[in-house]
Write a protein that holds these residues in place. Sequence first.
Motif, PDB file in Angstrom:
ATOM      1  N   MET A 157       0.845  -1.188   0.000  1.00 42.08           N
ATOM      2  CA  MET A 157       0.000   0.000   0.000  1.00 42.08           C
ATOM      3  C   MET A 157       0.884   1.243   0.000  1.00 42.08           C
ATOM      4  O   MET A 157       1.627   1.499   0.951  1.00 42.08           O
ATOM      5  CB  MET A 157      -0.894  -0.001   1.237  1.00 42.08           C
ATOM      6  N   GLY A 158       0.817   2.016  -1.087  1.00 42.58           N
ATOM      7  CA  GLY A 158       1.582   3.250  -1.176  1.00 42.58           C
ATOM      8  C   GLY A 158       0.783   4.430  -0.652  1.00 42.58           C
ATOM      9  O   GLY A 158      -0.372   4.621  -1.019  1.00 42.58           O
ATOM     10  N   VAL A 159       1.396   5.229   0.211  1.00 39.66           N
ATOM     11  CA  VAL A 159       0.720   6.368   0.832  1.00 39.66           C
ATOM     12  C   VAL A 159       1.596   7.607   0.678  1.00 39.66           C
ATOM     13  O   VAL A 159       2.812   7.558   0.874  1.00 39.66           O
ATOM     14  CB  VAL A 159       0.424   6.095   2.324  1.00 39.66           C
ATOM     15  N   GLU A 160       0.950   8.704   0.338  1.00 39.26           N
ATOM     16  CA  GLU A 160       1.659   9.959   0.107  1.00 39.26           C
ATOM     17  C   GLU A 160       1.799  10.750   1.417  1.00 39.26           C
ATOM     18  O   GLU A 160       0.930  10.706   2.278  1.00 39.26           O
ATOM     19  CB  GLU A 160       0.876  10.791  -0.916  1.00 39.26           C
ATOM     20  N   ASN A 161       2.941  11.420   1.549  1.00 44.07           N
ATOM     21  CA  ASN A 161       3.183  12.324   2.677  1.00 44.07           C
ATOM     22  C   ASN A 161       2.990  11.623   4.025  1.00 44.07           C
ATOM     23  O   ASN A 161       2.243  12.074   4.902  1.00 44.07           O
ATOM     24  CB  ASN A 161       2.271  13.563   2.584  1.00 44.07           C
ATOM     25  N   GLU A 162       3.692  10.519   4.205  1.00 44.02           N
ATOM     26  CA  GLU A 162       3.542   9.754   5.454  1.00 44.02           C
ATOM     27  C   GLU A 162       4.120  10.475   6.668  1.00 44.02           C
ATOM     28  O   GLU A 162       3.814  10.098   7.800  1.00 44.02           O
ATOM     29  CB  GLU A 162       4.205   8.379   5.307  1.00 44.02           C
ATOM     30  N   ALA A 163       4.942  11.486   6.430  1.00 42.59           N
ATOM     31  CA  ALA A 163       5.540  12.200   7.560  1.00 42.59           C
ATOM     32  C   ALA A 163       4.483  12.796   8.488  1.00 42.59           C
ATOM     33  O   ALA A 163       4.744  13.020   9.677  1.00 42.59           O
ATOM     34  CB  ALA A 163       6.474  13.297   7.051  1.00 42.59           C
ATOM     35  N   ARG A 164       3.273  13.044   7.968  1.00 43.53           N
ATOM     36  CA  ARG A 164       2.216  13.620   8.827  1.00 43.53           C
ATOM     37  C   ARG A 164       1.750  12.630   9.885  1.00 43.53           C
ATOM     38  O   ARG A 164       1.034  12.991  10.822  1.00 43.53           O
ATOM     39  CB  ARG A 164       1.033  14.073   7.971  1.00 43.53           C
ATOM     40  N   PHE A 165       2.147  11.362   9.737  1.00 40.61           N
ATOM     41  CA  PHE A 165       1.744  10.343  10.712  1.00 40.61           C
ATOM     42  C   PHE A 165       2.853  10.044  11.719  1.00 40.61           C
ATOM     43  O   PHE A 165       2.770   9.060  12.455  1.00 40.61           O
ATOM     44  CB  PHE A 165       1.336   9.052   9.994  1.00 40.61           C
ATOM     45  N   ILE A 166       3.887  10.878  11.753  1.00 40.17           N
ATOM     46  CA  ILE A 166       4.968  10.660  12.713  1.00 40.17           C
ATOM     47  C   ILE A 166       4.473  10.940  14.131  1.00 40.17           C
ATOM     48  O   ILE A 166       3.858  11.971  14.403  1.00 40.17           O
ATOM     49  CB  ILE A 166       6.198  11.543  12.387  1.00 40.17           C
ATOM     50  N   ASN A 167       4.744   9.987  15.013  1.00 34.49           N
ATOM     51  CA  ASN A 167       4.377  10.100  16.421  1.00 34.49           C
ATOM     52  C   ASN A 167       5.561   9.588  17.235  1.00 34.49           C
ATOM     53  O   ASN A 167       5.977   8.438  17.065  1.00 34.49           O
ATOM     54  CB  ASN A 167       3.119   9.267  16.694  1.00 34.49           C
TER      55      ASN A 167
END
Length: 462
Positions: free
Chosen positions: A367-377
Amino acid sequence: MKYTFPAGFWWGSASSALQTEGESQHGGKSQTTWDVWFARQPWRFHQGIGPDETSTFYQHWQQDIALLKQLNHNSFRTSISWSRLIPDGTGEVNPEAVIFYNTVIDELLAQGITPFITLFHFDMPMVMQEKGGWENRDVVAAFARYADTCFRLFGNRVKHWFTFNEPIVPVEGGYLYDFHYPNVVDFRRAATVAYHTVLAHASAVRLFRAGRYEGEIGIVLNLTPSYPRSDNPADVNAAHCADLLFNRSFLDPVLRGQYPQDLVELLKQYDQLPLCEPGDSALIADGKIDLLGINYYQPRRVKCRDSAVNPDAPFMPEWLFDHYDMPGRQMNPYRGWEIYPPGIYDILTNLRVNYNNPRCFISENGMGVENEARFINNGKINDEYRIDFISNHLAWLHKGISEGCQCLGYHMWTFIDNWSWCNGYKNRYGFVQLDLSTQQRIVKKSGEWFSAVAASNSFDKE
C-alpha cells in the motif's frame, strides 16, 4: 482470532535493483532505458527524481540487510541488474558487479535470510533496447546467455530464481499505454514483445534445467482478477477478454506450457498475432515453472462496452471491454487503486481449481501512501493503515491455505521506501522510512508489527 501459518512459511519483502541500488552511472554499469529516458524527459518523473537517486542499497547494503534481520525476514527478493553485470548486454562480465552481488548474497545467507533473485525487473539495458528490445529475437538470445551467466556465478548459493517480474507491465507501459520507454502505442508490437518475453523466460528455464542447478526456477506475475459488472453474458465475456489479455497471456504458458486457444483466436480475429517460428511451441512447453510468485495489489472491474469503437483508432484492449467503477468500493486515494483483500483468495482458488494447485507464494502486496511524515508520532511513522491492509490480506491468504492452496509465503512490497519509476517517491510503501536528505532509516510501526508476526508465524485479528 489467531491466524497461524504453516511451518517454514516465507516471511519477507521484495525490491529490485533499479529501484534501490542507485549508482546507476557508476560501478561499471551501463545505462538502462530508465537512465536514458530520464535524461531526455526528466519532466515525466515525479519531482524530477531519476533512477540515480534511489535508496542507496549499493552503498548501504550491510545496514539494510541488518534491518531485514531486525524485521525477522527469513527470505528477501531482489533482482540482478543485467546492465550492471554485463554492461554491453552480451559480452564480458563486470567484475565490480560480481563482487557486489556475491557480497550481498553471502551477507543475506550469513544473516539467515534466503535470497530470492529475479533476473529482469523492468531494467532493459539501453544497448539491448537499441537493438529493438524484446521485439528482437537476438535480445531474447542475449537474455538467455545473461541468465545462464547468473546461474553459473551465483547458483551455488541462490536456490530460488525468477526469470521476470511482472512481464505484462513493460508490454502495457512500453507498447500500449505510454508509461514506460519506448513509449510506443501499437498492439501488434506489444503482442510481439509479450510473446518474445515468454520465449526469453522459457530459454532461461531450459538452460537452468540443462545446467542441473540446485533449487528451483519460476516467474513473478502480477495477477489482477477480472470481475464482471454483472452476470449479463456481455459483461462476463468482457471480463473473460480482460483475463485472457492481462493474466492468462503469461499464466498459461508458464504453468501449462501453451497459450489459451481463446487468446489465440481473439488475436487472430483482430489480426494481431505475433510471428511464430518452428521450435517455439517446444520451447514454451519447456518453460513450465517450479514456483509462481504472485504480485497482488488490486482487482480489475470491467463491463461490456457501452459505445462503439472508433474504427480509425489504434486497436487496444479496451476495444473488448470497458472499466467499471463499482459503487462503494474501498480505495487507496493516493495510488488510485481499489483495496480488495478477497482478491488474494480468489487468485489462489483459481490456481488450485484450474491450474493443478501450483507451488506459489505472494511475492508482492503493498500500500503506497503519500506524505507519510504527517503520521509521525514520537519520531516514528504510525502507519496503522498499512497494518490493517496487510492483516486483512493475510486473513484471506490464510483461508486459501486452509482450503489446500499451496501458498508458501508472503513478501511485502517493500522493505524500505524506494524510488518507483515515474512516481519517484510520491507514494511510500516501506516498513522502513527513508529520509532522502540524510539517508537515515527508521522502522515504522508496520515494520515492528511485521517483525512480530514473522517471529511467531502468526497474528491475532478480531
